[in-house]
Structure formats: structure tokens, C-alpha cells
Design a protein around this motif. Structure first.
Motif, PDB file in Angstrom:
ATOM      1  N   SER A   1       3.951   1.451  -1.128  1.00 36.35           N
ATOM      2  CA  SER A   1       4.596   1.517  -2.437  1.00 36.35           C
ATOM      3  C   SER A   1       3.619   2.044  -3.488  1.00 36.35           C
ATOM      4  N   GLN A   2       2.382   1.591  -3.408  1.00 36.37           N
ATOM      5  CA  GLN A   2       1.387   2.058  -4.360  1.00 36.37           C
ATOM      6  C   GLN A   2       1.134   3.552  -4.180  1.00 36.37           C
ATOM      7  N   THR A   3       1.064   3.999  -2.941  1.00 35.45           N
ATOM      8  CA  THR A   3       0.863   5.426  -2.663  1.00 35.45           C
ATOM      9  C   THR A   3       2.046   6.240  -3.204  1.00 35.45           C
ATOM     10  N   GLU A   4       3.255   5.761  -2.949  1.00 30.59           N
ATOM     11  CA  GLU A   4       4.453   6.455  -3.452  1.00 30.59           C
ATOM     12  C   GLU A   4       4.466   6.464  -4.976  1.00 30.59           C
ATOM     13  N   ALA A   5       4.069   5.339  -5.576  1.00 30.36           N
ATOM     14  CA  ALA A   5       4.040   5.263  -7.041  1.00 30.36           C
ATOM     15  C   ALA A   5       3.034   6.262  -7.603  1.00 30.36           C
ATOM     16  N   LEU A   6       1.877   6.379  -6.960  1.00 26.62           N
ATOM     17  CA  LEU A   6       0.886   7.355  -7.422  1.00 26.62           C
ATOM     18  C   LEU A   6       1.405   8.783  -7.275  1.00 26.62           C
ATOM     19  N   GLU A   7       2.093   9.053  -6.153  1.00 29.94           N
ATOM     20  CA  GLU A   7       2.672  10.384  -5.958  1.00 29.94           C
ATOM     21  C   GLU A   7       3.722  10.677  -7.025  1.00 29.94           C
TER      22      GLU A   7
ATOM     23  N   GLU B   1       0.834  -1.201   0.000  1.00 27.28           N
ATOM     24  CA  GLU B   1       0.000   0.000   0.000  1.00 27.28           C
ATOM     25  C   GLU B   1       0.870   1.252   0.000  1.00 27.28           C
TER      26      GLU B   1
ATOM     27  N   LYS C   1       3.902   9.310  -9.955  1.00 28.44           N
ATOM     28  CA  LYS C   1       3.197   9.447 -11.232  1.00 28.44           C
ATOM     29  C   LYS C   1       2.624  10.854 -11.353  1.00 28.44           C
ATOM     30  N   ASN C   2       1.998  11.355 -10.291  1.00 32.29           N
ATOM     31  CA  ASN C   2       1.441  12.702 -10.326  1.00 32.29           C
ATOM     32  C   ASN C   2       2.528  13.748 -10.528  1.00 32.29           C
TER      33      ASN C   2
ATOM     34  N   GLU D   1       3.645  13.544 -14.148  1.00 31.07           N
ATOM     35  CA  GLU D   1       2.670  14.161 -15.047  1.00 31.07           C
ATOM     36  C   GLU D   1       2.716  15.679 -14.931  1.00 31.07           C
TER      37      GLU D   1
END
Length: 166
Positions: free
Chosen positions: A51-57, A49, A59-60, A63
């Protein structure tokens, strides 16, 4: 009534001892292993979870940076177009100014050459007129010779009306 038999007591003692032994050597280690696995799975889920949060951050952020880079490149292209147009206009204006200068210089040169040619022609005409007058004075008194002097003058000066000798 209930009769308690010695075998029954021994069996119950055996069951309690067996239960305590199993609990000590089997149930506790199995429970410890299960608790460790449960903790390991919980940590794995928590790490996933995170890692997924960090990956989303990330990614943002990526972008946002990509959008900023697109905007910056658009601005750079627009700036380059404006600079190129300004340079083009400057070159065209310089070329126009230079062409005007060259045309004026050519006109001035042409005017000077025409004036020089006119002066040369006037000088030659005056010289020819003086020569003709001198010849006329030297030969004055001979009427037939006047016509030959006039013809000689026209021959040397050139007849402006295109007359030829008759």
C-alpha cells in the motif's frame, strides 16, 4: 547402583503421557495459533508495504500530472496574452485606419463645400456685377446717380474693407 522403582517408572510414564497429551492438545494448537498470527502479521506488513509503494507511485503520478497542469496553464495564459495583444493591435490598427478614412472624408467634404461656396460667391458677385452694370447703363448720364449706384452695390454685396457709408 541405580535402583529402578516401580513408582519411578510410573511417574516417567505419566510424564511422557502428560507430555504427549499436552503436546497434542496444548502445544500444537498454541503453535498453530502463533503461526497463524505470525502469518497474519507478515501479510499485514506485506500489505502495508504494498500500500505504501502504491501510495508513493500515486503521489508521484499526481505530482507529475500537477506539474503538467501547471505548465499547460502557463502555456494557456501565455497564449491568451498573445492573442489578446494581437486582438488589441488589430483593433488599434482598424481604429487608426477608420480615423484616417473619416479625416480624409471630412477634408474632402470640407474642400467640396469650400469650392461650392466659392462658386456660389462667384455666381452672386457676377450677378451683382451684372445688376450694377445694368443700373449703370440705365442711369448713364447722371454723375450723381453713379455714386448712389456704387453705394447701393456696396450695400447689397457687402464692403470687403469694412467701409461704411459716408
Amino acid at each position: 547402583m541405580l535402583r529402578v522403582d516401580f513408582n519411578l517408572v510410573l511417574t516417567m510414564i505419566n510424564l511422557v503421557v502428560l507430555f504427549l497429551i499436552l503436546r497434542k492438545f496444548l502445544f500444537r494448537p498454541v503453535m498453530d495459533i502463533m503461526e497463524k498470527r505470525e502469518a497474519m502479521i507478515a501479510d499485514g506488513l506485506k500489505n502495508a508495504e504494498t500500500s505504501q509503494t502504491e501510495a508513493l507511485e500515486l503521489k508521484n503520478q499526481y505530482e507529475a500530472k500537477l506539474q503538467g497542469a501547471k505548465e499547460e496553464s502557463s502555456q494557456m495564459i501565455e497564449r491568451a496574452k498573445q492573442e489578446a495583444k494581437a486582438e488589441y493591435d488589430r483593433i488599434v490598427n482598424d481604429a487608426g485606419t477608420e480615423a484616417k478614412k473619416l479625416m480624409q472624408s471630412a477634408r474632402d467634404t470640407m474642400d467640396m463645400e469650400r469650392e461650392q461656396a466659392l462658386r456660389d460667391m462667384k455666381s452672386q458677385v457676377a450677378s451683382l456685377a451684372v445688376d450694377a452694370a445694368r443700373k449703370a447703363l440705365l442711369d448713364s448720364g447722371h454723375g450723381a446717380d453713379d455714386q448712389s449706384v456704387y453705394d447701393q452695390f456696396l450695400k447689397e454685396a457687402g464692403d470687403p474693407h469694412g467701409r461704411t457709408e459716408e
